[in-house]
Design an enzyme around this catalytic site. Structure first.
Site, short mmCIF file in Angstrom:
data_model
loop_
_atom_site.label_atom_id
_atom_site.label_comp_id
_atom_site.label_asym_id
_atom_site.label_seq_id
_atom_site.Cartn_x
_atom_site.Cartn_y
_atom_site.Cartn_z
N CYS A 26 6.87 -0.21 11.88
CA CYS A 26 6.96 -0.09 10.42
C CYS A 26 7.56 -1.32 9.76
O CYS A 26 7.59 -1.41 8.53
CB CYS A 26 7.73 1.17 10.03
SG CYS A 26 6.83 2.68 10.43
N HIS A 70 -1.81 0.74 -5.52
CA HIS A 70 -2.47 -0.41 -4.92
C HIS A 70 -1.61 -1.67 -4.99
O HIS A 70 -2.14 -2.78 -5.07
CB HIS A 70 -3.87 -0.63 -5.51
CG HIS A 70 -4.85 0.37 -5.02
ND1 HIS A 70 -4.93 1.64 -5.55
CD2 HIS A 70 -5.76 0.31 -4.03
CE1 HIS A 70 -5.87 2.32 -4.91
NE2 HIS A 70 -6.38 1.54 -3.97
N GLU A 109 4.88 10.65 2.73
CA GLU A 109 4.40 9.37 3.22
C GLU A 109 3.11 9.57 4.01
O GLU A 109 2.21 8.74 3.98
CB GLU A 109 5.48 8.74 4.09
CG GLU A 109 5.20 7.35 4.55
CD GLU A 109 6.41 6.77 5.25
OE1 GLU A 109 7.03 5.86 4.67
OE2 GLU A 109 6.73 7.22 6.36
#
Length: 121
Positions: A26, A70, A109
């Site tokens: 991550c 985005h 998430e």
């Protein structure tokens, strides 16, 4: 009569978690299809029959979603290390003035990983 009202939102964004060890996956740039539930609680207006107009929640969220969707979360002030816990607190701080009765933010998430935040700083 008291009730809790929840409205769901979604956005796509990329991030890295720079505070993690170098070998953690991550720490690398990756993205998620985030889902966020915003909940408010209060007295039901007997004349109208609701706690809140859902549009009021959308109006508070839309400017935030325009910044996030985005985008690269790490570039947003306050989200330099955007864990879902920090994101939940960021949302809370941005929304609390516009949404009296804000009682819970849940950020997903992934479909199986989420954070529940109730404003405890």
């Amino acid at each position: 009569m008291r009730a809790q009202l929840t409205k769901e939102f979604r956005f796509e964004a990329a991030h890295t978690l720079p505070s993690l060890p170098d070998d953690h996956k991550c720490r690398q740039m990756h993205g998620h299809s985030f889902k966020i539930d915003i909940s408010v609680e209060g007295e039901v207006d007997e004349e109208i029959g609701w706690v809140y107009d859902h549009k009021r929640i959308s109006d508070a969220m839309n400017p935030l979603l325009e910044v996030l969707d985005h985008g690269y979360l790490n570039d947003i002030p306050g989200l330099e290390s955007p864990t879902i816990e920090r994101m939940a607190a960021w949302f809370w701080r941005k929304l609390e003035a516009d949404l009296p009765g804000l009682c819970e933010i849940v950020i997903y998430e992934t479909p199986t990983a989420r954070c529940v935040f109730r404003g405890d700083f």
